[in-house]
Design a protein around this motif. Structure first.
Motif, short mmCIF file in Angstrom:
data_model
loop_
_atom_site.label_atom_id
_atom_site.label_comp_id
_atom_site.label_asym_id
_atom_site.label_seq_id
_atom_site.Cartn_x
_atom_site.Cartn_y
_atom_site.Cartn_z
N VAL A 145 0.71 -1.02 0.16
CA VAL A 145 0.06 -0.44 0.23
C VAL A 145 0.67 1.38 0.18
CG1 VAL A 145 -2.08 -0.82 0.81
CG2 VAL A 145 -0.48 0.07 2.66
N ILE A 146 1.41 1.18 0.72
CA ILE A 146 2.90 2.02 0.43
C ILE A 146 3.34 2.44 -0.70
CG2 ILE A 146 5.37 3.31 1.74
CD1 ILE A 146 3.82 1.65 4.48
N GLU A 147 4.20 1.65 -1.50
CA GLU A 147 4.33 1.45 -2.83
C GLU A 147 3.54 2.79 -3.58
OE1 GLU A 147 5.96 -2.22 -3.69
OE2 GLU A 147 8.06 -1.99 -2.42
N LEU A 148 2.21 1.33 -4.00
CA LEU A 148 1.39 1.94 -4.67
C LEU A 148 0.78 3.34 -3.90
CD1 LEU A 148 -1.44 -0.66 -4.51
CD2 LEU A 148 -0.20 0.09 -6.03
N ALA A 149 0.63 3.87 -2.60
CA ALA A 149 0.92 5.57 -2.81
C ALA A 149 1.60 6.45 -3.02
CB ALA A 149 0.27 5.79 -0.90
N TYR A 150 3.51 5.83 -3.08
CA TYR A 150 4.31 6.56 -3.20
C TYR A 150 4.63 6.73 -4.12
CZ TYR A 150 3.68 8.51 1.90
OH TYR A 150 3.22 9.10 3.03
N TYR A 151 5.09 5.80 -4.75
CA TYR A 151 5.59 5.74 -6.26
C TYR A 151 4.82 5.77 -7.07
CZ TYR A 151 9.75 4.08 -2.93
OH TYR A 151 10.48 4.16 -2.02
N GLN A 152 3.35 5.22 -7.25
CA GLN A 152 2.02 4.94 -8.11
C GLN A 152 1.58 6.17 -7.84
OE1 GLN A 152 -0.23 1.57 -8.82
NE2 GLN A 152 0.67 1.72 -10.85
N GLY A 153 1.65 7.17 -7.41
CA GLY A 153 0.40 7.92 -6.60
C GLY A 153 -1.20 7.79 -6.33
N LEU A 154 -1.41 6.57 -6.02
CA LEU A 154 -2.90 6.42 -5.95
C LEU A 154 -2.93 6.90 -4.87
CD1 LEU A 154 -2.91 2.52 -7.05
CD2 LEU A 154 -3.75 4.51 -8.24
N THR A 155 -4.07 6.85 -4.71
CA THR A 155 -5.50 8.01 -3.10
C THR A 155 -5.29 6.72 -2.66
OG1 THR A 155 -7.54 7.83 -4.05
CG2 THR A 155 -6.08 9.75 -4.76
N HIS A 156 -6.23 6.62 -1.01
CA HIS A 156 -5.59 5.51 -0.19
C HIS A 156 -7.51 5.14 -0.73
CE1 HIS A 156 -4.40 7.65 3.16
NE2 HIS A 156 -3.63 7.84 2.26
N THR A 157 -8.69 5.74 -1.70
CA THR A 157 -9.63 5.33 -2.26
C THR A 157 -9.32 4.57 -3.85
OG1 THR A 157 -11.16 6.73 -1.42
CG2 THR A 157 -11.56 5.64 -3.47
N GLU A 158 -8.61 4.99 -3.99
CA GLU A 158 -7.72 3.83 -5.58
C GLU A 158 -6.87 2.78 -5.10
OE1 GLU A 158 -7.30 7.39 -8.38
OE2 GLU A 158 -5.98 7.66 -7.09
N ILE A 159 -6.44 2.70 -3.79
CA ILE A 159 -5.26 1.78 -3.28
C ILE A 159 -6.37 0.59 -3.16
CG2 ILE A 159 -4.10 0.82 -1.84
CD1 ILE A 159 -2.76 3.15 -1.83
N SER A 160 -7.67 1.13 -2.13
CA SER A 160 -9.04 0.03 -1.70
C SER A 160 -9.89 -0.45 -2.64
CB SER A 160 -9.73 0.86 -1.39
OG SER A 160 -10.77 0.62 -0.25
N ALA A 161 -9.72 0.12 -4.23
CA ALA A 161 -10.42 -0.34 -4.92
C ALA A 161 -9.33 -1.20 -6.04
CB ALA A 161 -10.98 1.00 -5.97
N ARG A 162 -8.39 -0.76 -5.92
CA ARG A 162 -6.91 -1.47 -6.70
C ARG A 162 -7.31 -2.68 -6.54
NH1 ARG A 162 -2.19 0.27 -9.48
NH2 ARG A 162 -3.26 1.01 -11.30
#
Length: 189
Positions: A145-162
């Motif tokens: 989740v940290i890599e998705l947020a910081y390296y891919q720029g996803l929001t928390h909601t987008e991480i949840s959906a993905r």
């Protein structure tokens, strides 16, 4: 050469609030390369990364009076501003080029060869290596989740959906992972 004292950074911010351009220049000289490196790692574009650096320091010039030394060190504040500008650019790029995926691998950061200060370059590399080593120590679910947020720029909601993970769990994993990263990196400083 040691990292600049935290108090010195705060003095620079105080001078910037009084519209001292030389203080902004000193802060730029101190942090531009590491900000560029952060941006390049996510954006993989020299031009976009340079724009992030300019945006961050323009923002510092505009909002320096909002900096609160009791809440964060200057470098941490700058990194939050940088992350925000990177996320803005990633979202813009994803809107404009939906078929072009953004690279998210933890690849080597390439710093332009323009008058590179070798000592500063080594310090940046050491700091990056400490963060990457600490990242490897995290449990997989927190690292993801940290890599998705910081390296891919996803929001928390987008991480949840993905990922199919509930929003609350995503937020908790990011918070716990960042806390562990901070402790791991601070121990080495």
């Amino acid at each position: 050469m040691d990292a600049p004292p935290v108090a010195d950074d705060v003095l620079l911010i105080n001078r910037i609030t009084k519209r001292d351009q030389s203080a902004l220049s000193q802060l730029y000289d101190r942090y531009a390369r590491v900000i560029y490196s952060m941006a390049f790692k996510s954006l993989q574009s020299v031009e976009e990364s340079e724009e992030v650096v300019l945006d961050v320091f323009a923002q510092v010039w505009r909002i320096a009076e909002r900096y609160d030394p009791t809440k964060a060190r200057v470098d941490a504040w700058l990194f939050v501003l940088t992350r925000s500008r990177i996320l803005d650019r990633l979202r813009k790029l994803q809107r404009n080029l939906p078929s072009s995926p953004v690279l998210t691998e933890l690849c080597e950061i390439q710093i332009p060869d323009q008058s590179v200060d070798l000592i500063e370059d080594i310090q940046i590399r050491e700091r990056r290596d400490r963060v990457l080593s600490a990242l490897k120590l995290l449990p997989n679910e927190q690292r993801l989740v940290i890599e998705l947020a910081y390296y891919q720029g996803l929001t928390h909601t987008e991480i949840s959906a993905r990922t199919g993970i509930s929003l609350g769990t995503v937020k908790t994993r990011i918070r716990l992972g960042l806390r562990k990263l901070k402790l791991a990196v601070d121990v080495e400083d």
